[in-house]
Scaffold this active site. Structure first.
Site, PDB file in Angstrom:
ATOM      1  N   LYS A 279      53.201  83.577  29.402  1.00  0.00           N
ATOM      2  CA  LYS A 279      53.009  83.730  28.197  1.00  0.00           C
ATOM      3  C   LYS A 279      52.807  85.290  27.818  1.00  0.00           C
ATOM      4  O   LYS A 279      51.979  85.711  28.294  1.00  0.00           O
ATOM      5  CB  LYS A 279      52.002  82.706  27.429  1.00  0.00           C
ATOM      6  CG  LYS A 279      52.015  82.462  26.011  1.00  0.00           C
ATOM      7  CD  LYS A 279      51.098  81.262  25.471  1.00  0.00           C
ATOM      8  CE  LYS A 279      51.294  81.006  24.158  1.00  0.00           C
ATOM      9  NZ  LYS A 279      50.437  79.880  23.737  1.00  0.00           N
ATOM     10  N   GLU A 364      44.658  64.870  18.685  1.00  0.00           N
ATOM     11  CA  GLU A 364      44.106  64.591  17.585  1.00  0.00           C
ATOM     12  C   GLU A 364      43.408  63.134  17.213  1.00  0.00           C
ATOM     13  O   GLU A 364      42.295  63.066  16.781  1.00  0.00           O
ATOM     14  CB  GLU A 364      44.789  65.101  16.244  1.00  0.00           C
ATOM     15  CG  GLU A 364      44.981  66.326  16.219  1.00  0.00           C
ATOM     16  CD  GLU A 364      46.195  66.937  16.974  1.00  0.00           C
ATOM     17  OE1 GLU A 364      46.492  68.089  16.990  1.00  0.00           O
ATOM     18  OE2 GLU A 364      46.879  66.135  17.634  1.00  0.00           O
ATOM     19  N   ARG A 392      47.530  63.255  12.290  1.00  0.00           N
ATOM     20  CA  ARG A 392      48.147  62.785  13.520  1.00  0.00           C
ATOM     21  C   ARG A 392      46.807  61.805  14.136  1.00  0.00           C
ATOM     22  O   ARG A 392      47.028  60.993  14.816  1.00  0.00           O
ATOM     23  CB  ARG A 392      48.119  63.622  14.625  1.00  0.00           C
ATOM     24  CG  ARG A 392      49.578  64.441  14.402  1.00  0.00           C
ATOM     25  CD  ARG A 392      49.506  65.986  14.964  1.00  0.00           C
ATOM     26  NE  ARG A 392      49.638  65.698  16.633  1.00  0.00           N
ATOM     27  CZ  ARG A 392      50.699  65.762  17.213  1.00  0.00           C
ATOM     28  NH1 ARG A 392      51.806  65.643  16.642  1.00  0.00           N
ATOM     29  NH2 ARG A 392      50.726  65.539  18.569  1.00  0.00           N
TER      30      ARG A 392
END
Length: 620
Positions: A279, A364, A392
């Site tokens: 990343k 979540e 969610r």
């Protein structure tokens, strides 16, 4: 420049290996330059440049379908599919979206913005392909961080049953937004670092390939589910589920990626290609701090420092300070985040009280139910989550928290319009879905001091309660109004006659400006701060009904299910002679763009509201 020659994925197929390497470098330079001006998701996109080039080379777009999980890493995909010239207006009002959008391009197969969805969506598209007897390849790209979401496992479980080709690309960079946590992260780390397995696999293949009749043996080993992979790494998760595992593959080696994708396309079932990427690759500040460069404002390329001047603390900052202070006086206070310790402001709490801080990963639903369990066990959990991500966990709020009336606090960040991330991230539904749930209490602060007071109130409250606050700098006006928070009670700020503005949260400051402009136009005007969106302060409504002929409700939430309609229903039943005007967001998804422009376009800024009210006055 090679990049200037790329107008579609077909152009990528015509390049040599050397030209592909040059193209990757040019794309990285392009992304750094453009995002330094517009802001956007940088680190995640820098990490998938070669992977994206390889997929565009190996697959035939748009006939073949690539589904990006979350989609914030799709910038190179957009560049290679003919949208390079639109990057000057990336995430700007009316400009290029920062996420895949089907209506934006035929190369975007599925709209995404939330995590852990791509395998489900891709599997569904593959099943549609098979039932309609069509012939194309479906590829779902998912990050290792997204594998902390339960939906990904539900999809993997079903993907194992498909009897035609379906490719899952696991982009493994050890990160989601923040560093990954949990068992899956440790499992993948074991795979990627097991050099003994990879070295021995290569040695066996190379040795057999050199002897007569060796190739059939190699092919047989590859086809055998209980082959060398199972012998050396017992319990290989994906293989045991019935999904062929290929990898780990260097995600920055285009030649190897293309070769692997060609092999993956030959299989008549689900296959997972495990790709290792870095990343932020190619830009040192992003490599050193990928979490910071996940989503950035405009920045100086040379230093990596933000060009956005921050003069005031944000609402997130205020929440962070408050929850740390409360942690000192409330030993049973614990906090929960779903892979967002930095974004929600819980990182400092985690550093100060590591045993009382829980990062559950991108999960979540689990965050909410585990918090319910903590509350049932005698703790005081505070779940800090963005408004759009709280959606969610709706079933878990209703079923696991509120039915039992458990004392869980929801700190709902990024409530209201959030701007450049667009439809999938605008926090404009939380008032509607939270207030419909029995036992739930919902508050919205008018300024930074009221947020402090509401969080303190919520931590001491014995039941489910949510405090919703917006993104960005915390409003520091109306400091003189700081009466103690009393359950279910609003606050009269300015009391006059004629028109009454009843505002919630971020709309209170807008109400200030509306009041000033109405008074300048010769109208008497009151302003009240609702404070509690649920329960609504009906005594405050009764008080407003005595001296006003028009009541204007103001909320940064969709009208349907918001407090405005509830207030209008109450007034209609008790005071039918009083006119009620609802100011709220339309029944629609809101595009990306600057928040000020969005507010103006949607009619919830002070000028639009004043114009609407004065026009109504003239008609009467």
């Amino acid at each position: 420049m090679i990049l200037e020659q790329i107008k579609s994925p077909q152009d990528v197929k015509n390049l040599s290996q050397e030209e592909l390497i040059t193209l990757a470098a040019e794309i990285r330079a392009f992304l750094i330059e453009k995002i330094s001006h517009t802001g956007g998701h940088l680190a995640s996109n820098l990490g998938v440049v070669e992977l994206t080039i390889a997929m565009h080379r190996a697959f035939d777009l748009p006939e073949d379908k690539i589904i990006w999980d979350v989609g914030h890493q799709s910038y190179t995909h957009k560049i290679l599919s003919g949208r390079k010239d639109a990057f000057d207006e990336l995430r700007q009002y009316g400009g290029l979206s920062g996420f895949p959008k089907r209506k934006e391009s035929p190369y975007d197969a599925f709209d995404t913005g939330h995590s852990s969805t791509s395998i489900s969506a891709g599997l569904g598209i593959a099943q549609a392909r098979d039932l309609l007897d069509e012939d194309y390849t479906v590829v779902s790209v998912i990050g290792d961080g997204a594998l902390t979401g339960g939906m990904a496992y539900e999809a993997l479980n079903n993907a194992a049953r498909i009897r035609k080709n379906f490719i899952i690309v696991l982009n493994d960079n050890k990160m989601s937004i923040s560093e990954n946590v949990g068992g899956m992260s440790k499992y993948l780390n074991g795979l990627r670092t097991d050099e003994g397995y990879n070295d021995l696999k290569k040695w066996v293949s190379d040795t057999l390939d050199k002897i007569p009749g060796g190739q059939p043996i190699i092919d047989k080993i590859k086809r055998t589910k209980n082959g060398i992979k199972q012998l050396l790494i017992p319990g290989m998760l994906f293989e045991n589920m019935g999904i062929t595992y290929l990898g780990p593959i260097d995600g920055h080696d285009i030649r190897q990626l293309c070769r692997t994708f060609q092999e993956a396309k030959k299989l008549d079932h689900a296959v997972l290609v495990h790709v290792i990427t870095k990343k932020g690759k190619g830009y040192r500040p992003a490599e050193k701090n990928p979490s910071h460069f996940h989503g950035v404002d405009p920045f100086d390329i040379a230093t990596g420092k933000s060009l956005k001047k921050k003069t005031k603390p944000s609402y997130t900052d205020i929440f962070s300070r408050t929850i740390c202070r409360l942690g000192e006086t409330h030993p049973n206070l614990v906090t929960v985040t779903a892979a967002m310790p930095d974004g929600t402001g819980l990182k400092k709490f985690g550093e100060k009280f590591p045993d009382r801080f829980f990062d559950v990963g991108i999960a979540e639903a689990h965050a909410v139910t585990s918090a319910a369990g903590m509350a049932a066990g005698g703790l005081k959990p505070v779940v800090a989550v963005y408004s759009s991500f709280l959606q969610r966990g709706f079933d878990q709020i209703l079923h696991d928290v509120c039915i039992q009336n458990l004392p869980v606090v929801f700190a709902v960040d990024r409530a209201g319009l959030v701007g450049s991330d667009g439809e999938t991230h605008q926090g404009i539904f939380d008032l509607s879905f939270l207030t419909m749930i029995p036992n739930m209490t919902v508050m919205a602060p008018k300024n930074r001091w009221e947020l402090e007071d509401m969080i303190s109130f919520a931590v001491d409250y014995d039941g489910p309660i949510a405090v919703r606050y917006p993104r960005g700098e915390a409003y520091d006006g109306l400091k003189e109004f700081r009466s103690p928070v009393s359950y279910g009670k609003g606050e009269m700020l300015f009391e006059e006659q004629e028109i009454a503005l009843l505002a919630a949260g971020s709309m209170v400051s807008t109400g200030e400006h509306v009041r000033e402009k109405l008074k300048a136009a010769g109208h008497s005007c009151s302003l009240a701060n609702l404070r509690f969106v649920k329960p609504i302060d009906t005594e405050l409504l009764d008080r407003l009904a005595k001296n006003h002929r028009t009541i204007v409700t103001m909320e940064e939430n969709v009208l349907q299910g918001g407090f405005g309609l509830a207030a209008a229903a109450y007034m209609s039943s008790r005071y039918p002679e009083i006119k009620v005007v609802n100011i709220a967001l339309p029944d629609a998804y809101v595009e990306h763009g600057n928040v000020s422009l969005l507010r103006s376009g949607l009619g919830i800024d002070s000028d639009s509201i004043v114009k609407k009210l004065l026009a109504a006055e003239r008609k009467e």
